[in-house]
Design an enzyme around this catalytic site. Structure first.
Site, PDB file in Angstrom:
ATOM      1  N   ARG A   1      52.750 -18.057  16.861  1.00 57.35           N
ATOM      2  CA  ARG A   1      51.960 -18.447  18.031  1.00 57.35           C
ATOM      3  C   ARG A   1      52.543 -17.770  19.288  1.00 57.35           C
ATOM      4  O   ARG A   1      51.810 -17.381  20.183  1.00 57.35           O
ATOM      5  CB  ARG A   1      51.947 -19.972  18.189  1.00 57.35           C
ATOM      6  CG  ARG A   1      50.808 -20.454  19.091  1.00 57.35           C
ATOM      7  CD  ARG A   1      50.748 -21.964  19.192  1.00 57.35           C
ATOM      8  NE  ARG A   1      51.830 -22.494  19.974  1.00 57.35           N
ATOM      9  CZ  ARG A   1      52.630 -23.509  19.588  1.00 57.35           C
ATOM     10  NH1 ARG A   1      52.469 -24.093  18.422  1.00 57.35           N
ATOM     11  NH2 ARG A   1      53.600 -23.925  20.371  1.00 57.35           N
TER      12      ARG A   1
ATOM     13  N   TYR B   1      26.049 -12.430  28.614  1.00 54.35           N
ATOM     14  CA  TYR B   1      25.902 -12.731  27.188  1.00 54.35           C
ATOM     15  C   TYR B   1      25.524 -14.217  27.053  1.00 54.35           C
ATOM     16  O   TYR B   1      26.074 -15.068  27.771  1.00 54.35           O
ATOM     17  CB  TYR B   1      27.247 -12.443  26.521  1.00 54.35           C
ATOM     18  CG  TYR B   1      27.298 -12.685  25.051  1.00 54.35           C
ATOM     19  CD1 TYR B   1      26.640 -11.834  24.163  1.00 54.35           C
ATOM     20  CD2 TYR B   1      28.025 -13.748  24.528  1.00 54.35           C
ATOM     21  CE1 TYR B   1      26.702 -12.055  22.800  1.00 54.35           C
ATOM     22  CE2 TYR B   1      28.091 -13.966  23.166  1.00 54.35           C
ATOM     23  CZ  TYR B   1      27.426 -13.114  22.310  1.00 54.35           C
ATOM     24  OH  TYR B   1      27.490 -13.330  20.961  1.00 54.35           O
TER      25      TYR B   1
ATOM     26  N   ASP C   1      33.785  -8.517  31.812  1.00 58.03           N
ATOM     27  CA  ASP C   1      33.600  -8.423  30.369  1.00 58.03           C
ATOM     28  C   ASP C   1      33.188  -6.976  30.097  1.00 58.03           C
ATOM     29  O   ASP C   1      32.075  -6.565  30.395  1.00 58.03           O
ATOM     30  CB  ASP C   1      32.506  -9.418  29.934  1.00 58.03           C
ATOM     31  CG  ASP C   1      32.242  -9.382  28.439  1.00 58.03           C
ATOM     32  OD1 ASP C   1      32.540  -8.359  27.797  1.00 58.03           O
ATOM     33  OD2 ASP C   1      31.707 -10.382  27.916  1.00 58.03           O
TER      34      ASP C   1
ATOM     35  N   LYS D   1      32.907  -6.103  18.567  1.00 59.24           N
ATOM     36  CA  LYS D   1      31.918  -5.060  18.789  1.00 59.24           C
ATOM     37  C   LYS D   1      32.569  -3.669  18.681  1.00 59.24           C
ATOM     38  O   LYS D   1      33.038  -3.328  17.634  1.00 59.24           O
ATOM     39  CB  LYS D   1      31.235  -5.291  20.135  1.00 59.24           C
ATOM     40  CG  LYS D   1      30.887  -6.776  20.421  1.00 59.24           C
ATOM     41  CD  LYS D   1      29.793  -7.307  19.528  1.00 59.24           C
ATOM     42  CE  LYS D   1      29.614  -8.816  19.595  1.00 59.24           C
ATOM     43  NZ  LYS D   1      29.413  -9.402  20.897  1.00 59.24           N
TER      44      LYS D   1
HETATM   45  C1  LIG Z   1      29.552 -10.606  21.522  1.00 62.37           C
HETATM   46  C2  LIG Z   1      29.890 -10.723  22.949  1.00 62.37           C
HETATM   47  C3  LIG Z   1      30.706 -11.762  23.409  1.00 62.37           C
HETATM   48  C4  LIG Z   1      31.256 -12.814  22.485  1.00 62.37           C
HETATM   49  O1  LIG Z   1      32.153 -12.274  21.561  1.00 62.37           O
HETATM   50  P1  LIG Z   1      32.419 -12.933  20.120  1.00 62.37           P
HETATM   51  O2  LIG Z   1      33.435 -11.998  19.534  1.00 62.37           O
HETATM   52  O3  LIG Z   1      31.129 -12.976  19.400  1.00 62.37           O
HETATM   53  O4  LIG Z   1      32.963 -14.298  20.362  1.00 62.37           O
HETATM   54  C5  LIG Z   1      30.997 -11.806  24.764  1.00 62.37           C
HETATM   55  N1  LIG Z   1      30.503 -10.899  25.621  1.00 62.37           N
HETATM   56  C6  LIG Z   1      29.707  -9.891  25.214  1.00 62.37           C
HETATM   57  C7  LIG Z   1      29.195  -8.919  26.210  1.00 62.37           C
HETATM   58  C8  LIG Z   1      29.366  -9.768  23.866  1.00 62.37           C
HETATM   59  O5  LIG Z   1      28.565  -8.777  23.472  1.00 62.37           O
END
Ligand SMILES: *Cc1c(COP(=O)(O)O)cnc(C)c1O
Length: 393
Positions: free
Chosen positions: A55, A109, A182, A207
């Protein structure tokens, strides 16, 4: 060094005993010990660098964190179990010693809206939404609402607006507000927010970073000022990515620059083809000359790299026609998520924006004939051929 070089070298090849592994192995160990207990004591006391409990830190996770930190130019990174968890950690990090007010982009998102409205609001976090592409609106809200945090995405989903994060970072700095970006859609190959004065960056590693559809993960990155508090959150709550997923993510990132360049080029060609197709009403893509954020795009995105997401509206179509079109696709994968090596298609009204009431969806500009494509690394002719036959049906 260039990102293409750093992507295959950073974080790896640490001396671990007499040998040096060419890639960091998967350390599936919950805890670590030393022949001399005094050494463990020094590790616990932070007097020497070392591992004691996963952790607190794990060598596989640390290698990934160093890699992403290097690519983004951050002071420190924490690899989390999902992108959403990374966002939650980032917001906690920014709000811990500040009034609980967030100014958020109104194009986020889907789950990020829920995080703010359903998860954080009950803890007293107040959120106001603005159009992040409208600097006047952002400046007025900073003045009036006095938020502690501005939260936005580099390239928005699914309409692919590009926010002037450099200008917003400037305004926020004057107002004493922390910006969280983000950067999932842009990746550090397109935009490096730390260089624009942003102190906290988040990724859904699920992604583009991991890129192969086999990992759920997230990354929080921060500047020096937030690093100590990030360590407190890491060590106390352990919102961390496991060593297997950290390994896969790191393996994926080695080809990130190659993949993203190919995907961006494919997307450019696809957007241009779609634009001339008689069954397509409108195409959304940051590389198009008529894009509303053209000036920001020219300033912030590298020439020719406009991301690998393309959205379009099907002419005279509603949900049924869109479903029929999607069902005719043979190669393109009809699944949620994005950024993978294979091309994927998604219907925002059914998936990412399902919980947004239809009227509000319409106001956001997300119509019932809108389709979003995440372009992969295939030969683009094959992707186009699949769309061609599905549009002809
Ligand atoms: C998919 C996504 C998230 C969330 O991510 P997870 O790995 O599915 O929890 C947050 N922001 C954006 C822009 C995304 O495309």
């Amino acid at each position: 060094m260039k990102l293409a070089t750093l992507a295959v070298h950073a974080g790896d090849r640490r001396k671990l005993g007499p040998h040096i592994p060419v890639t960091t192995p998967i350390y599936a160990a919950a805890s670590f010990f030393y022949e001399d207990i005094g050494e463990l004591d020094r590790v616990f006391a932070d007097e020497v660098r070392g591992y004691c409990y996963s952790r607190y830190g794990n060598p596989t996770r640390a290698a990934l964190e160093e890699l992403v930190s290097t690519l983004e130019g951050a002071h420190r990174a924490l690899a989390c179990a999902s992108g959403m968890l990374a966002l939650e950690v980032a917001l906690q990090l920014a709000l811990v010693d500040r009034p609980k007010r967030v100014l958020a982009s109104d194009a986020l998102y889907g789950a990020t809206f829920k995080l703010l409205d359903n998860v954080l609001a009950p803890f007293g976090v107040e959120t106001r939404y603005v159009n992040a592409c409208d600097l006047t609106q952002v400046a007025a809200a900073l003045e009036e609402f006095r938020p502690s945090v501005v939260l936005l995405e580099t390239i928005s989903n699914p309409l692919l607006r590009v926010a002037p994060i450099d200008r917003i970072a400037e305004l926020a700095k004057t107002a004493g507000t922390v910006v969280i970006v983000d950067n999932t859609f842009a990746t550090p190959i397109l935009v490096r927010p730390f260089e624009l004065g942003v102190p906290i960056v988040v990724h859904s590693a699920t992604k583009y970073l991991a890129g192969h559809g086999d990992v759920l993960g997230g990354i929080v990155l921060c500047d020096e000022a937030h690093a100590a508090n990030l360590t407190v959150l890491e060590r106390t709550c352990g919102p961390v990515l496991g060593p297997f997923d950290a390994y896969l993510t790191m393996r994926g990132i080695k080809t990130l620059p190659l993949r993203v360049e190919r995907q961006c080029e494919n997307a450019r060609q696809l957007a241009d083809w779609l634009r001339h197709h008689p069954r397509v009403e409108r195409v959304y893509f940051p590389g198009l000359p008529e894009h509303p954020d053209r000036e920001t795009i020219q300033r912030l995105l590298p020439n020719g790299l406009y991301g690998a997401m393309v959205s379009f509206e099907l002419k005279d179509a509603g949900r049924d026609e869109v479903f029929a079109f999607l069902n005719r696709l043979k190669l393109i994968v009809k699944a949620t998520s994005l950024g993978d090596v294979h091309t994927m298609v998604l219907y925002p009204a059914m998936s990412s924006h399902r919980d947004v009431p239809p009227k509000q969806r319409e106001r956001m500009g997300i119509r019932d004939n809108l389709v979003r494509i995440s372009v992969g690394i295939e030969a683009i002719e094959d992707v186009i051929a699949d769309l061609e036959q599905a549009l002809a049906g």
